[in-house]
Design a protein around this motif. Structure first.
Motif, PDB file in Angstrom:
ATOM      1  N   LEU A 165     -36.905  13.530 -14.432  1.00  0.00           N
ATOM      2  CA  LEU A 165     -38.205  12.908 -14.154  1.00  0.00           C
ATOM      3  C   LEU A 165     -38.768  13.258 -12.776  1.00  0.00           C
ATOM      4  O   LEU A 165     -38.040  13.236 -11.784  1.00  0.00           O
ATOM      5  N   PHE A 166     -40.051  13.542 -12.764  1.00  0.00           N
ATOM      6  CA  PHE A 166     -40.764  13.754 -11.501  1.00  0.00           C
ATOM      7  C   PHE A 166     -42.029  12.899 -11.487  1.00  0.00           C
ATOM      8  O   PHE A 166     -42.811  12.916 -12.436  1.00  0.00           O
ATOM      9  N   HIS A 167     -42.198  12.160 -10.409  1.00  0.00           N
ATOM     10  CA  HIS A 167     -43.418  11.377 -10.154  1.00  0.00           C
ATOM     11  C   HIS A 167     -44.389  12.306  -9.434  1.00  0.00           C
ATOM     12  O   HIS A 167     -44.050  12.918  -8.412  1.00  0.00           O
ATOM     13  N   VAL A 168     -45.562  12.490 -10.012  1.00  0.00           N
ATOM     14  CA  VAL A 168     -46.532  13.439  -9.427  1.00  0.00           C
ATOM     15  C   VAL A 168     -47.856  12.717  -9.216  1.00  0.00           C
ATOM     16  O   VAL A 168     -48.400  12.109 -10.138  1.00  0.00           O
ATOM     17  N   ARG A 169     -48.353  12.751  -7.993  1.00  0.00           N
ATOM     18  CA  ARG A 169     -49.697  12.218  -7.715  1.00  0.00           C
ATOM     19  C   ARG A 169     -50.636  13.395  -7.532  1.00  0.00           C
ATOM     20  O   ARG A 169     -50.318  14.345  -6.809  1.00  0.00           O
TER      21      ARG A 169
END
Lengths: 96, 96, 96, 96, 96, 96, 96, 96, 96, 96
Positions: free
Chosen positions: H2-6
């Protein structure tokens, strides 16, 4: 009286090369004459940046301001000025 | 090889005066011996701050790091290091 | 020579009231004597903050630094110094 | 009522010189008339920057806002406003 | 005269609960009396933070400063003050 | 449901005046109709800035987002949103 | 109604291990019960940090605030809250 | 993984509407196909901003990078990536 | 899978030397065993700082997180993690 | 001598594709020749960014500066340089 000055130059990428070269030539000439006069005591390049750190030795804040404003690259520079004084542990007369 | 180093000192207010004075004395002695050796080329006080800007002239990054870590005040300092090189417009041989 | 100085004071909450009051009293006395001497030309409180903006009129950067370091609250202050000069549009002789 | 206002001017490098000069002339005239009226109490140049620190003495926040918005250079300025009040240690009646 | 004030409270974790509760009780009482007086016009909690945004309606900057300094939690608060004025598009008389 | 919204407007200096005026007129009309509807509960001008602080009272986050995106000046605005709730010390029913 | 919440935990290094473990146990129990209730919809660990990103699904801002304030670790957390809404390109019903 | 991307989108105001719409249409189509494939697990709109927070579930960092670089709006986006992992207190299998 | 990790260590000045040395010894042993295992691929000291930049080669984000949390100095470190991938211009197989 | 260099590339969106491709081709060729020479020891892509982290192994700061200034993309890059040295816990001869 000593001032530590950092200058970060940012020329617009769209500026014609000839105009940029002319600016740099004039900047170089003025910088070297100010160094010869002793006003611009040190001038170093920050590695990897189009930026320098300089030490100015001037008689007044007004003189410093006039010198900086007279630089051909002034409109394209971000400038930070810090007043400096002799460090109590310094042994260098020349750092006063 | 030149490095621009800014050191901001922040001693805990609760530190006993004697301990602080001892640290400063040792710091002063080491700083002056490094200046005499030529390693610590310039040392200026930033007006109004317990901070300095210095120029180090060392033979390697390892040497710079060892010198800085050896400073008695190191644990109480925020340090910023910038590698510097001779500026193309500089006329000062001594700024190399 | 003019310097714009911002001072943000942060006394440790755990400091005994008596000690804090003593510091403030000494700070006040020194500040007022420096104002009478003309060195400390302006002193304003930033609304809502334990902070001030001041204008110092001194003869050298060294003098400014010595004055600021001599303030009893110095160890508990974050200080920012900006050298100022007369503005070309200023009509106030007293702002030089 | 006192407000500390910092103004950083950033004219687009591509703006024609004549337009810039006209703006500066008008700015200068308005600034001087506001100084004569007492509204613009202090105006200093930050050394090395196209920026100033000013102190305004106005009757309301609305008045301050109207004055700042009326400045010809307003669209090209970054402005920071701090409400100020008399410092408990100030001896200057004129700093109220 | 309107001021937008943000207050972020940071009580030292080690503060005894009784002391913290006493501070909060006094803060609450003063805040409510100031609201009844009309000085403290709006008071909102920022969700997820021990912080509030308030609107003060005072007669002078001095009054604002005195009110804020009088808050029991003042020593434990980071405060930001912005002077506000009626917006040209506002239809709310009460927002003047 | 309350949201604190700060809007900083930055119109490109090169935008024709007529286009800017048209945008501002439309913005003003929409803002006033939203205020009449109660959605846009408060609207204040930050002194010295082309910016405002507003309080929105909406039924959902989606509604807030739709309102903000519908503002003619939206493409030229930096917007910060903070969810707010009733403060435990607030006595203003209208601040819920 | 969705809120994106980042929580950075900073326990004082000097806190006794038993106290820290007790806090974490209580935090874990409350977090899991809130997840079972559907209020705390997502909970992820930021790699390398004692921090998490969570998505809360609540009925009001007040509810969000009450939940966050009720967390045992709340006094030791820096919290940032962003209101979120369904993205026009989202195909996930569950992301509403 | 998982990667949180803004992603904060900033289209140049001067971009023709047709070009912008075309970009957005292509972006939407690609985003939806990636969501259907499971790579783009969550996509939320940050209220009041032309920005989103997304969670990507990919097999490698290379895959993440390739996906992001392939987005039509990539040249106009400021992107921040945080690697995420299952939180020890999470009860959601689907958050792994 | 590669992660660029910066670790800034800040031990409380008041920590007893013995405790600090013990922590550093354990940290060193674990760091060297992880390097031998290939997980901790690169480890460099940032000159002048009690900080390092490292490259980790792990099989999952979970593994990275577990490794970092297991470091004895973890509670005293500020850690920043960036996922990295092979650069299209890289000729180093070992940089994948 | 090792330097950690982060390069963030920002090409003007309006730059013609052909010009951009030419720049990238030249950049790639120079980067690969420098890697073959050993000067450019490591080159990694930061996931999700048009940016890289590199490690340079050069004989002097001047050499580093000359290499960076010679990069075709230099005018469009924000560059941060950190001098690095062997970490006391490193077991990699190749990290010296």
């Amino acid at each position: 009286m000593l001032f530590h000055v950092r200058m970060d130059v940012q020329l617009p990428p769209a500026m014609p090369a000839a105009q940029a070269d002319e600016l740099k030539k004039n900047e170089r000439e003025l910088a070297q004459s100010l160094q010869r006069s002793g006003k611009w005591r040190h001038l170093w390049r920050i590695a990897g940046q189009y930026a320098n750190v300089s030490m100015f030795d001037v008689d007044s804040v007004e003189e410093l301001h006039a010198l900086l404003m007279s630089l051909p690259l002034f409109p394209y520079m971000k400038i930070e000025v810090m007043p400096m004084c002799r460090h109590p542990s310094s042994i260098h007369e020349s750092d006063a």
